[in-house]
Design a protein around this motif. Structure first.
Motif, PDB file in Angstrom:
ATOM      1  N   GLU B 479       4.999   5.203   5.023  1.00  0.00           N
ATOM      2  CA  GLU B 479       5.390   4.937   6.417  1.00  0.00           C
ATOM      3  C   GLU B 479       4.999   3.532   6.844  1.00  0.00           C
ATOM      4  N   LEU B 480       3.823   3.128   6.407  1.00  0.00           N
ATOM      5  CA  LEU B 480       3.326   1.791   6.775  1.00  0.00           C
ATOM      6  C   LEU B 480       4.237   0.701   6.205  1.00  0.00           C
ATOM      7  N   LEU B 481       4.743   0.948   4.998  1.00  0.00           N
ATOM      8  CA  LEU B 481       5.587  -0.052   4.338  1.00  0.00           C
ATOM      9  C   LEU B 481       6.945  -0.202   5.008  1.00  0.00           C
ATOM     10  N   LEU B 482       7.324   0.797   5.803  1.00  0.00           N
ATOM     11  CA  LEU B 482       8.607   0.713   6.502  1.00  0.00           C
ATOM     12  C   LEU B 482       8.532  -0.227   7.709  1.00  0.00           C
ATOM     13  N   LEU B 483       7.305  -0.426   8.211  1.00  0.00           N
ATOM     14  CA  LEU B 483       7.131  -1.283   9.397  1.00  0.00           C
ATOM     15  C   LEU B 483       7.196  -2.758   9.004  1.00  0.00           C
ATOM     16  N   PRO B 484       7.804  -3.598   9.847  1.00  0.00           N
ATOM     17  CA  PRO B 484       7.843  -5.031   9.508  1.00  0.00           C
ATOM     18  C   PRO B 484       6.447  -5.658   9.578  1.00  0.00           C
ATOM     19  N   MET B 485       6.150  -6.487   8.629  1.00  0.00           N
ATOM     20  CA  MET B 485       4.811  -7.086   8.483  1.00  0.00           C
ATOM     21  C   MET B 485       4.383  -7.844   9.750  1.00  0.00           C
ATOM     22  N   GLU B 486       5.311  -8.597  10.354  1.00  0.00           N
ATOM     23  CA  GLU B 486       4.937  -9.441  11.496  1.00  0.00           C
ATOM     24  C   GLU B 486       4.559  -8.622  12.738  1.00  0.00           C
ATOM     25  N   LYS B 487       4.972  -7.347  12.751  1.00  0.00           N
ATOM     26  CA  LYS B 487       4.646  -6.525  13.923  1.00  0.00           C
ATOM     27  C   LYS B 487       3.309  -5.797  13.770  1.00  0.00           C
ATOM     28  N   LEU B 488       2.718  -5.916  12.572  1.00  0.00           N
ATOM     29  CA  LEU B 488       1.468  -5.192  12.333  1.00  0.00           C
ATOM     30  C   LEU B 488       0.279  -5.973  12.885  1.00  0.00           C
ATOM     31  N   GLU B 489      -0.669  -5.227  13.444  1.00  0.00           N
ATOM     32  CA  GLU B 489      -1.878  -5.863  13.979  1.00  0.00           C
ATOM     33  C   GLU B 489      -3.111  -5.024  13.675  1.00  0.00           C
ATOM     34  N   GLY B 490      -4.271  -5.640  13.774  1.00  0.00           N
ATOM     35  CA  GLY B 490      -5.544  -4.928  13.636  1.00  0.00           C
ATOM     36  C   GLY B 490      -5.675  -4.125  12.360  1.00  0.00           C
ATOM     37  N   ALA B 491      -6.049  -2.851  12.553  1.00  0.00           N
ATOM     38  CA  ALA B 491      -6.340  -1.985  11.407  1.00  0.00           C
ATOM     39  C   ALA B 491      -5.124  -1.783  10.507  1.00  0.00           C
ATOM     40  N   LEU B 492      -3.947  -1.720  11.131  1.00  0.00           N
ATOM     41  CA  LEU B 492      -2.727  -1.500  10.338  1.00  0.00           C
ATOM     42  C   LEU B 492      -2.451  -2.694   9.424  1.00  0.00           C
ATOM     43  N   LYS B 493      -2.659  -3.883   9.979  1.00  0.00           N
ATOM     44  CA  LYS B 493      -2.434  -5.110   9.192  1.00  0.00           C
ATOM     45  C   LYS B 493      -3.404  -5.151   8.012  1.00  0.00           C
ATOM     46  N   GLU B 494      -4.635  -4.771   8.311  1.00  0.00           N
ATOM     47  CA  GLU B 494      -5.655  -4.764   7.259  1.00  0.00           C
ATOM     48  C   GLU B 494      -5.275  -3.775   6.145  1.00  0.00           C
ATOM     49  N   ARG B 495      -4.777  -2.600   6.580  1.00  0.00           N
ATOM     50  CA  ARG B 495      -4.354  -1.583   5.602  1.00  0.00           C
ATOM     51  C   ARG B 495      -3.222  -2.103   4.731  1.00  0.00           C
ATOM     52  N   ARG B 496      -2.293  -2.798   5.363  1.00  0.00           N
ATOM     53  CA  ARG B 496      -1.155  -3.358   4.630  1.00  0.00           C
ATOM     54  C   ARG B 496      -1.633  -4.415   3.619  1.00  0.00           C
ATOM     55  N   ASN B 497      -2.586  -5.246   4.066  1.00  0.00           N
ATOM     56  CA  ASN B 497      -3.134  -6.268   3.156  1.00  0.00           C
ATOM     57  C   ASN B 497      -3.849  -5.636   1.972  1.00  0.00           C
ATOM     58  N   LYS B 498      -4.563  -4.560   2.279  1.00  0.00           N
ATOM     59  CA  LYS B 498      -5.272  -3.841   1.208  1.00  0.00           C
ATOM     60  C   LYS B 498      -4.272  -3.292   0.205  1.00  0.00           C
ATOM     61  N   TYR B 499      -3.182  -2.731   0.723  1.00  0.00           N
ATOM     62  CA  TYR B 499      -2.155  -2.188  -0.165  1.00  0.00           C
ATOM     63  C   TYR B 499      -1.606  -3.290  -1.062  1.00  0.00           C
ATOM     64  N   ARG B 500      -1.376  -4.450  -0.442  1.00  0.00           N
ATOM     65  CA  ARG B 500      -0.813  -5.562  -1.220  1.00  0.00           C
ATOM     66  C   ARG B 500      -1.770  -5.981  -2.340  1.00  0.00           C
ATOM     67  N   ALA B 501      -3.068  -6.081  -1.972  1.00  0.00           N
ATOM     68  CA  ALA B 501      -4.070  -6.462  -2.985  1.00  0.00           C
ATOM     69  C   ALA B 501      -4.094  -5.458  -4.127  1.00  0.00           C
ATOM     70  N   LYS B 502      -4.018  -4.165  -3.778  1.00  0.00           N
ATOM     71  CA  LYS B 502      -4.040  -3.115  -4.807  1.00  0.00           C
ATOM     72  C   LYS B 502      -2.827  -3.242  -5.709  1.00  0.00           C
ATOM     73  N   SER B 503      -1.664  -3.436  -5.085  1.00  0.00           N
ATOM     74  CA  SER B 503      -0.452  -3.472  -5.917  1.00  0.00           C
ATOM     75  C   SER B 503      -0.432  -4.714  -6.802  1.00  0.00           C
ATOM     76  N   VAL B 504      -0.977  -5.844  -6.289  1.00  0.00           N
ATOM     77  CA  VAL B 504      -1.052  -7.064  -7.125  1.00  0.00           C
ATOM     78  C   VAL B 504      -1.968  -6.810  -8.321  1.00  0.00           C
ATOM     79  N   LEU B 505      -3.119  -6.181  -8.053  1.00  0.00           N
ATOM     80  CA  LEU B 505      -4.070  -5.909  -9.137  1.00  0.00           C
ATOM     81  C   LEU B 505      -3.458  -4.975 -10.190  1.00  0.00           C
ATOM     82  N   LEU B 506      -2.811  -3.914  -9.716  1.00  0.00           N
ATOM     83  CA  LEU B 506      -2.211  -2.947 -10.653  1.00  0.00           C
ATOM     84  C   LEU B 506      -1.091  -3.587 -11.468  1.00  0.00           C
ATOM     85  N   THR B 507      -0.275  -4.409 -10.812  1.00  0.00           N
ATOM     86  CA  THR B 507       0.836  -5.038 -11.533  1.00  0.00           C
ATOM     87  C   THR B 507       0.326  -6.047 -12.550  1.00  0.00           C
TER      88      THR B 507
END
Lengths: 233, 523
Positions: B479-507
């Protein structure tokens, strides 16, 4: 009618009977390794009770001694008094009271690495390193040539030092052609770095339970605690 | 090396993610049971898949170069017709996870236009020039048909792509050796007994080089060549059910040439290993040597290159900027360094009669050894690492106490450490019972072939795990990935960044892990 005289159980000359003589012969033949009671029974075919009695008697007359096996404290080896227990029983030079002296070995390895780092010539022979240990001030740091070789071989197994055969050219100009030399591994000495394993750098590479892990099992990549820890940002 | 258990599971996972679960069932059936006819597949595949569907799936998999059809000649005197069988190409399926590596190779050598074209072939499996032009026309930034034609020509000249193989080669009976020997003048010259059925099929399906990599591939000339099909003996050619060698308009169909792409990756890996273990200069010399010998390599897994002279190496070296900085004396010094042997490194180059041969096997073995030892170090510790290195060095059965003495490890702990490695398949053990000794002696050995196979299986398993974990991470943040990045703020933005870091590491980890798989399976 006179009867033939039975042989005396104790031989008058050495004061030990036939069984004891056989067992002592066996123990002496085994030199520094000695013999266990099991070996005595199988080799001499003497009854167990008689073996125990003979061993006790030989010990009493100070002809044999008892040495524990460092690999298995329960097994006792009996050696003739004139022999020193061999490496297999005591563990060798690096053992103190049946335990490996790890701190001493690690200390000596560090000294070796320091010597190799300090030396101007990148490549050295065993004799050069040995001369350092020969001159050592304290007895604890003094090593034999064989012990020095063992320490260097261990560093080779650690992948810290490498063994090279001299070709008499450039770095090897101070050594005989074909002589075994030692040098540090790593970029500075021209050996390059060992690459980090691609497999070892993921949790599965170090996982002790990889054999039990399945996509839908109790241990799975989605529930894995190692993955959880690895991906904890 | 045949596919291991987790190799099959990983291959099936790749097919599932590319073509869905029904295709994966057909593929798994072929991978596990070996070559089968379409009727056998519909009977044996786990779920009910009717015969027509099986055929459709097989054509899809053939189109994506994951399956090859073939038939075997019936024995002499037999009236029965040869049945078409299908074999899964495990190697090609696994290549599906490394398309970006192939694309990078082409991009570095021929530029982005060529790599774009290759991307099209990698994702579509097989395409004609016309289809490539159509694809380009529909794209956001069209390159134009001339550029496509030029790029295609460059790709063929560099052998990065090839004409599709014969759709259904007919193999001679096993006893009937001469049937194979008859094929093409060139093939008979280099004829060597093929090892496996897969190799025999691929060899029979591959056309001779002049047809495989034609210099001119305009519609008319190519169709003549395609119809000619001179690599298959007279009378052996059977009308295929669907002809894949040419399209509806008789145009040549192209596909990526994995053999050449893997060869380039192998060469790149060799240069990288030399750079890590020696220096930049040696790596440049190695690169030049590989360039000189490449055209004469017969297969991707060559053990040794052809002998090359100092002159030819230097000639190739000065074509590059880095090479021009090197004098001949420096090159000679590098070659001397590359030919040196120590306990740490074997010779990478063999010098004989003023010529030099690249020893691919020894270069690759260094990287394989590093991989094995780093796993032993991480999983079993420093003592085990020493024991493993000692046993690899000795390459024979050694008794427990001797190992403890050589590795200077506590004698009481040594058997436990060795047993742990043995249980996981990293060591080979033999018991030696001696009369008169109560306990049997345990002898240990590193069997490199068994360790390589064990590690390869575990690496496929790890690749599968990384891929499954990435899907799991994606699903949990769906659900979080469906939201546009520029509209994310605070905790949601942090969660999205964490997801990105995880996916970069896994890839990136799976990218690096695939390099290790290549080392053990393809190089």
């Amino acid at each position: 009618m006179s009867k033939r005289k039975r042989p005396e159980p104790k031989s008058s000359s050495s004061g030990i009977n036939e069984d004891e003589k056989n067992i002592l012969g066996l123990i002496r033949s085994k030199q520094g390794m000695g013999a266990t009671t099991y070996e005595m029974r199988t080799a001499t075919k003497i009854q167990p009770t008689l073996v125990t009695r003979a061993v006790a008697s030989l010990k009493k007359s100070n002809l044999i001694k008892e040495v524990p096996n460092m690999n298995n404290k329960g097994i006792k080896h009996f050696l003739a008094v004139e022999f020193q227990p061999c490496k297999e029983l005591t563990g060798g030079d690096w053992y103190i009271d049946g335990a490996l002296d790890v701190s001493k070995i690690e200390g000596l390895k560090e000294i070796c690495v320091r010597i190799l780092e300090r030396l101007k010539s990148k490549v050295v022979t065993l004799d050069v390193i040995y001369s350092y240990f020969e001159k050592a001030s304290s007895d604890a740091d003094k090593l034999s040539r064989e012990q020095t070789r063992e320490i260097l071989k261990n560093l080779v197994l650690d992948n810290v030092v490498m063994e090279v055969k001299s070709n008499g050219l450039t770095d090897f100009s101070a050594t005989r052609i074909g002589e075994i030399c030692y040098k540090l591994t790593g970029k500075k000495s021209g050996g390059g770095e060992v690459r980090d394993g691609g497999f070892a750098s993921v949790p599965c590479g170090a996982c002790p339970h990889i054999g039990l892990c399945t996509p839908d099992g109790v241990i799975s990549p989605t529930t894995c605690v190692y993955f959880q820890k690895w991906l904890d940002f | 090396m045949t596919a291991t258990e987790f190799g099959i599971v990983y291959a099936v996972h790749i097919i599932t993610s590319h073509f869905g679960s029904v295709a994966s069932k057909v593929c798994e059936c072929l991978l596990r049971r070996g070559p089968l006819s379409s009727r056998e597949i519909s009977r044996l595949a786990e779920s009910d898949i009717n015969h027509t569907k099986v055929k459709d799936i097989l054509y899809l998999l053939i189109h994506h170069n994951c399956v090859q059809a073939f038939s075997i000649d019936p024995p002499d005197g037999s009236e029965s017709k040869p049945t078409v069988q299908y074999i899964a190409l495990f190697r090609n399926i696994i290549h599906g996870a490394r398309y970006n590596k192939f694309s990078k190779v082409v991009n570095e050598e021929l530029g982005s236009q060529c790599s774009g074209l290759l991307d099209g072939l990698l994702s579509n499996g097989r395409l004609t020039l016309e289809q490539l032009i159509d694809r380009d026309r529909d794209s956001k930034k069209p390159m134009g048909s001339e550029v496509i034609r030029d790029s295609l020509q460059k790709l063929v000249a560099a052998r990065f792509i090839e004409r599709v193989p014969s759709p259904e080669p007919v193999l001679g009976n096993k006893d009937e050796g001469p049937a194979q020997k008859k094929r093409g003048a060139k093939a008979s010259k280099i004829f060597k007994e093929p090892e496996s059925l897969e190799e025999r099929i691929l060899e029979a399906a591959t056309p001779v080089d002049a047809i495989r990599f034609p210099f001119i591939f305009e519609q008319d000339s190519s169709s003549t060549v395609a119809d000619d099909d001179s690599n298959i003996p007279e009378g052996k050619r059977k009308q295929p059910e669907v002809d894949y060698s040419s399209g509806p308009s008789n145009e040549v169909i192209w596909r990526p040439n994995f053999e050449e792409l893997i060869r380039r990756l192998r060469h790149k890996a060799c240069v990288e290993i030399v750079k890590e273990r020696r220096d930049e200069g040696c790596a440049n010399v190695m690169k030049a040597m590989l360039e000189v010998g490449r055209s004469q390599e017969k297969k991707a897994k060559t053990d040794k290159s052809v002998p090359m002279s100092m002159g030819s190496i230097y000639e190739e070296l000065i074509k590059t900027d880095a090479g021009r900085e090197m004098t001949q004396a420096r090159v000679e010094a590098c070659l001397e360094q590359l030919s040196a042997t120590s306990s740490y490194l074997p010779a990478f180059v063999i010098e004989s009669d003023d010529s030099y041969i690249v020893d691919f096997k020894s270069i690759i073995s260094v990287a394989q050894k590093d991989e094995m030892e780093s796993v032993v170090m991480r999983r079993y510790g420093k003592e085990a690492f020493r024991m493993f290195r000692y046993l690899s060095q000795e390459d024979r059965f050694v008794e427990t106490d001797k190992i403890a003495d050589a590795a200077l490890t506590e004698k009481k702990d040594t058997p436990q450490i060795l047993l742990k490695m043995w249980r996981d398949g990293y060591l080979h053990m033999q018991k030696l019972a001696v009369t008169g000794v109560y306990m049997p002696f345990l002898l240990w050995k590193v069997n490199k072939l068994i360790v390589s196979r064990q590690m390869l299986d575990e690496m496929y398993h790890a690749s599968l795990n990384l891929s499954l974990r990435l899907t799991h991470e994606k699903d949990s943040e769906k659900e979080l990935l469906l939201l546009p990045m520029e509209k994310l703020e605070g905790a949601l933005k942090e969660r999205r960044n964490k997801y990105r870091a995880k996916s970069v590491l896994l890839t990136s980890a799976s990218f690096k892990l695939d390099d290790a798989i290549l080392l053990f399976h393809d190089f």
